[in-house]
Motif scaffolding. Sequence first.
Motif, PDB file in Angstrom:
ATOM      1  N   ARG A   6      39.284  40.604  33.315  1.00 25.32           N
ATOM      2  CA  ARG A   6      40.594  41.133  33.707  1.00 25.32           C
ATOM      3  C   ARG A   6      40.811  42.580  33.236  1.00 25.32           C
ATOM      4  NH1 ARG A   6      44.458  37.929  35.401  1.00 25.32           N
ATOM      5  NH2 ARG A   6      43.583  36.178  34.254  1.00 25.32           N
ATOM      6  N   ASP A   7      40.530  42.852  31.965  1.00 23.85           N
ATOM      7  CA  ASP A   7      40.733  44.210  31.439  1.00 23.85           C
ATOM      8  C   ASP A   7      39.796  45.210  32.103  1.00 23.85           C
ATOM      9  OD1 ASP A   7      42.724  43.298  29.759  1.00 23.85           O
ATOM     10  OD2 ASP A   7      41.373  43.070  28.034  1.00 23.85           O
ATOM     11  N   LEU A   8      38.544  44.809  32.290  1.00 25.48           N
ATOM     12  CA  LEU A   8      37.573  45.699  32.931  1.00 25.48           C
ATOM     13  C   LEU A   8      37.953  45.967  34.385  1.00 25.48           C
ATOM     14  CD1 LEU A   8      34.968  47.320  32.735  1.00 25.48           C
ATOM     15  CD2 LEU A   8      33.699  45.204  33.220  1.00 25.48           C
ATOM     16  N   ILE A   9      38.450  44.958  35.077  1.00 26.11           N
ATOM     17  CA  ILE A   9      38.891  45.138  36.464  1.00 26.11           C
ATOM     18  C   ILE A   9      40.008  46.174  36.516  1.00 26.11           C
ATOM     19  CG2 ILE A   9      40.116  44.020  38.378  1.00 26.11           C
ATOM     20  CD1 ILE A   9      38.483  41.469  37.689  1.00 26.11           C
ATOM     21  N   THR A  10      40.962  46.054  35.620  1.00 32.96           N
ATOM     22  CA  THR A  10      42.067  47.012  35.570  1.00 32.96           C
ATOM     23  C   THR A  10      41.547  48.419  35.319  1.00 32.96           C
ATOM     24  OG1 THR A  10      43.562  45.304  34.755  1.00 32.96           O
ATOM     25  CG2 THR A  10      44.222  47.593  34.383  1.00 32.96           C
ATOM     26  N   GLN A  11      40.614  48.545  34.402  1.00 35.42           N
ATOM     27  CA  GLN A  11      40.028  49.851  34.087  1.00 35.42           C
ATOM     28  C   GLN A  11      39.287  50.425  35.298  1.00 35.42           C
ATOM     29  OE1 GLN A  11      37.197  49.670  30.921  1.00 35.42           O
ATOM     30  NE2 GLN A  11      36.778  51.848  30.941  1.00 35.42           N
ATOM     31  N   LEU A  12      38.458  49.603  35.936  1.00 40.81           N
ATOM     32  CA  LEU A  12      37.677  50.080  37.081  1.00 40.81           C
ATOM     33  C   LEU A  12      38.569  50.434  38.263  1.00 40.81           C
ATOM     34  CD1 LEU A  12      34.604  47.679  36.973  1.00 40.81           C
ATOM     35  CD2 LEU A  12      34.608  50.133  36.499  1.00 40.81           C
ATOM     36  N   LYS A  13      39.615  49.648  38.480  1.00 40.98           N
ATOM     37  CA  LYS A  13      40.517  49.947  39.592  1.00 40.98           C
ATOM     38  C   LYS A  13      41.206  51.291  39.404  1.00 40.98           C
ATOM     39  CE  LYS A  13      43.029  46.833  41.555  1.00 40.98           C
ATOM     40  NZ  LYS A  13      43.998  45.753  41.768  1.00 40.98           N
ATOM     41  N   GLY A  14      41.336  51.722  38.171  1.00 43.90           N
ATOM     42  CA  GLY A  14      41.971  53.005  37.906  1.00 43.90           C
ATOM     43  C   GLY A  14      41.026  54.186  37.982  1.00 43.90           C
ATOM     44  N   HIS A  15      39.710  53.918  37.984  1.00 45.41           N
ATOM     45  CA  HIS A  15      38.761  55.030  37.900  1.00 45.41           C
ATOM     46  C   HIS A  15      37.614  54.996  38.911  1.00 45.41           C
ATOM     47  CE1 HIS A  15      40.636  54.840  33.876  1.00 45.41           C
ATOM     48  NE2 HIS A  15      40.572  56.153  33.956  1.00 45.41           N
ATOM     49  N   ASP A  16      37.389  53.871  39.560  1.00 48.96           N
ATOM     50  CA  ASP A  16      36.238  53.723  40.454  1.00 48.96           C
ATOM     51  C   ASP A  16      36.732  53.421  41.874  1.00 48.96           C
ATOM     52  OD1 ASP A  16      34.024  52.732  41.920  1.00 48.96           O
ATOM     53  OD2 ASP A  16      33.035  52.085  40.088  1.00 48.96           O
ATOM     54  N   GLN A  61      29.251  41.525  45.219  1.00 49.57           N
ATOM     55  CA  GLN A  61      29.152  42.947  44.904  1.00 49.57           C
ATOM     56  C   GLN A  61      30.081  43.309  43.749  1.00 49.57           C
ATOM     57  OE1 GLN A  61      29.920  45.075  48.537  1.00 49.57           O
ATOM     58  NE2 GLN A  61      28.090  44.283  49.544  1.00 49.57           N
ATOM     59  N   ILE A  62      31.281  42.777  43.769  1.00 49.15           N
ATOM     60  CA  ILE A  62      32.243  43.025  42.698  1.00 49.15           C
ATOM     61  C   ILE A  62      31.694  42.509  41.375  1.00 49.15           C
ATOM     62  CG2 ILE A  62      34.518  42.327  41.802  1.00 49.15           C
ATOM     63  CD1 ILE A  62      35.460  42.380  44.802  1.00 49.15           C
ATOM     64  N   TYR A  63      31.135  41.304  41.383  1.00 48.51           N
ATOM     65  CA  TYR A  63      30.577  40.709  40.169  1.00 48.51           C
ATOM     66  C   TYR A  63      29.425  41.557  39.632  1.00 48.51           C
ATOM     67  CZ  TYR A  63      28.723  37.254  36.936  1.00 48.51           C
ATOM     68  OH  TYR A  63      28.266  36.598  35.807  1.00 48.51           O
TER      69      TYR A  63
END
Length: 71
Positions: A6-16, A61-63
């Motif tokens: 969850r935390d990594l998804i939030t981080q990636l959605k903000g930068h990738d 792909q997301i995984y």
Amino acid sequence: MFPEYRDLITQLKGHDVHFTRLFDKHNELDQVIKNKEAHIEPGSQAEIEQLKKEKLLLKDQIYGILRQASA
């Protein structure tokens, strides 16, 4: 989807941008499938199955991105 990330998804959605596009497309397909299965939108069983395959490919792909980013 992937509560352990969850935390990594939030981080990636903000930068990738690529990750965000995949994630959003997965969620969009999920909603379309739900609508077709509930007969809110028209769709054949074959069409629904094809959409589910596309959604699964996006999830894979997301995984992969999440595993690589967490390593």
